[in-house]
Write a protein that holds these residues in place. Structure first.
Motif, PDB file in Angstrom:
ATOM      1  N   UNK A 192       3.144   5.907   0.843  1.00  0.00           N
ATOM      2  CA  UNK A 192       4.201   5.485   1.753  1.00  0.00           C
ATOM      3  C   UNK A 192       3.657   5.376   3.176  1.00  0.00           C
ATOM      4  N   UNK A 193       4.024   4.306   3.850  1.00  0.00           N
ATOM      5  CA  UNK A 193       3.614   4.106   5.237  1.00  0.00           C
ATOM      6  C   UNK A 193       2.280   3.414   5.405  1.00  0.00           C
ATOM      7  N   UNK A 194       1.660   3.022   4.315  1.00  0.00           N
ATOM      8  CA  UNK A 194       0.325   2.412   4.353  1.00  0.00           C
ATOM      9  C   UNK A 194       0.383   0.962   3.872  1.00  0.00           C
ATOM     10  N   UNK A 195      -0.316   0.089   4.538  1.00  0.00           N
ATOM     11  CA  UNK A 195      -0.443  -1.300   4.094  1.00  0.00           C
ATOM     12  C   UNK A 195      -1.509  -1.345   2.997  1.00  0.00           C
ATOM     13  N   UNK A 196      -1.152  -1.766   1.783  1.00  0.00           N
ATOM     14  CA  UNK A 196      -2.125  -1.752   0.692  1.00  0.00           C
ATOM     15  C   UNK A 196      -3.176  -2.847   0.850  1.00  0.00           C
ATOM     16  N   UNK A 197      -4.357  -2.563   0.323  1.00  0.00           N
ATOM     17  CA  UNK A 197      -5.450  -3.540   0.281  1.00  0.00           C
ATOM     18  C   UNK A 197      -6.108  -3.435  -1.087  1.00  0.00           C
ATOM     19  N   UNK A 198      -6.909  -4.405  -1.431  1.00  0.00           N
ATOM     20  CA  UNK A 198      -7.704  -4.357  -2.657  1.00  0.00           C
ATOM     21  C   UNK A 198      -6.877  -4.162  -3.909  1.00  0.00           C
ATOM     22  N   UNK A 199      -7.282  -3.179  -4.719  1.00  0.00           N
ATOM     23  CA  UNK A 199      -6.609  -2.919  -5.995  1.00  0.00           C
ATOM     24  C   UNK A 199      -5.141  -2.541  -5.806  1.00  0.00           C
ATOM     25  N   UNK A 200      -4.831  -1.824  -4.726  1.00  0.00           N
ATOM     26  CA  UNK A 200      -3.437  -1.440  -4.475  1.00  0.00           C
ATOM     27  C   UNK A 200      -2.575  -2.680  -4.222  1.00  0.00           C
ATOM     28  N   UNK A 201      -3.087  -3.607  -3.446  1.00  0.00           N
ATOM     29  CA  UNK A 201      -2.358  -4.841  -3.182  1.00  0.00           C
ATOM     30  C   UNK A 201      -2.183  -5.637  -4.475  1.00  0.00           C
ATOM     31  N   UNK A 202      -3.234  -5.700  -5.264  1.00  0.00           N
ATOM     32  CA  UNK A 202      -3.157  -6.394  -6.553  1.00  0.00           C
ATOM     33  C   UNK A 202      -2.138  -5.739  -7.481  1.00  0.00           C
ATOM     34  N   UNK A 203      -2.098  -4.410  -7.500  1.00  0.00           N
ATOM     35  CA  UNK A 203      -1.129  -3.700  -8.340  1.00  0.00           C
ATOM     36  C   UNK A 203       0.297  -4.003  -7.877  1.00  0.00           C
ATOM     37  N   UNK A 204       0.519  -4.050  -6.577  1.00  0.00           N
ATOM     38  CA  UNK A 204       1.848  -4.378  -6.060  1.00  0.00           C
ATOM     39  C   UNK A 204       2.285  -5.775  -6.461  1.00  0.00           C
ATOM     40  N   UNK A 205       1.358  -6.727  -6.359  1.00  0.00           N
ATOM     41  CA  UNK A 205       1.689  -8.091  -6.786  1.00  0.00           C
ATOM     42  C   UNK A 205       1.949  -8.146  -8.287  1.00  0.00           C
ATOM     43  N   UNK A 206       1.211  -7.369  -9.073  1.00  0.00           N
ATOM     44  CA  UNK A 206       1.456  -7.337 -10.520  1.00  0.00           C
ATOM     45  C   UNK A 206       2.859  -6.794 -10.810  1.00  0.00           C
ATOM     46  N   UNK A 207       3.278  -5.776 -10.065  1.00  0.00           N
ATOM     47  CA  UNK A 207       4.618  -5.205 -10.244  1.00  0.00           C
ATOM     48  C   UNK A 207       5.696  -6.218  -9.856  1.00  0.00           C
TER      49      UNK A 207
END
Length: 155
Positions: free
Chosen positions: A78-93
């Motif tokens: 929470x409170x963090x802008x995702x990058x890399x795998x985290x950003x990809x996981x968010x887009x997958x969700x």
């Protein structure tokens, strides 16, 4: 002559929320369970870092969270802008929720400063720009829904 059929009434917040001491509608609980089945149980090292649904949301009483009709899926802290795998996981969700909107009863999804609404289409990319609804700062990691995927269900 055409008969106007009213939409069904909202479901009650009648099911225990696995993420809190609150409740969920049956549709929201099915969505929660589908997300966990697809992305795994929340795990700080997994694609779904945390998952929260019911919340009082005293600062936003019009939110679907206190009615048990919304969940937030976090691919990062929470409170963090995702990058890399985290950003990809968010887009997958977000994509999973959108692709399965009919089956899961999704009304709208907010992610990465964008909101996708059933029947609303896309404008300038995925969904349309999210302005915070007069409640949230759309440039903030949490307010703009950059750190989590928000999903609300129709019932």
């Amino acid at each position: 002559m055409w008969e106007v059929v009213a939409p069904p009434p909202p479901e009650p917040c009648s099911e225990p929320d696995p993420t809190s001491e609150g409740c969920l509608t049956p549709t929201a609980l099915r969505l929660h369970d589908a997300a966990v089945a697809r992305f795994g149980a929340p795990d700080p090292d997994g694609p779904l870092r945390s998952l929260t649904c019911w919340s009082e949301h005293a600062w936003n009483p019009s939110s679907d969270h206190p009615a048990g009709r919304a969940c937030d899926l976090f691919p990062t802290r929470s409170g963090r802008f995702p990058v890399g795998d985290e950003l990809g996981a968010g887009w997958a969700m977000a994509t999973f929720l959108r692709d399965n909107a009919d089956e899961l009863g999704v009304r709208y999804v907010i992610w990465q400063g964008r909101i996708w609404t059933r029947g609303g289409g896309d404008r300038d990319g995925w969904g349309r720009p999210y302005d915070g609804g007069g409640v949230y700062d759309p440039t903030d990691a949490t307010g703009g829904h950059f750190d989590h995927v928000h999903v609300s269900v129709r019932r």
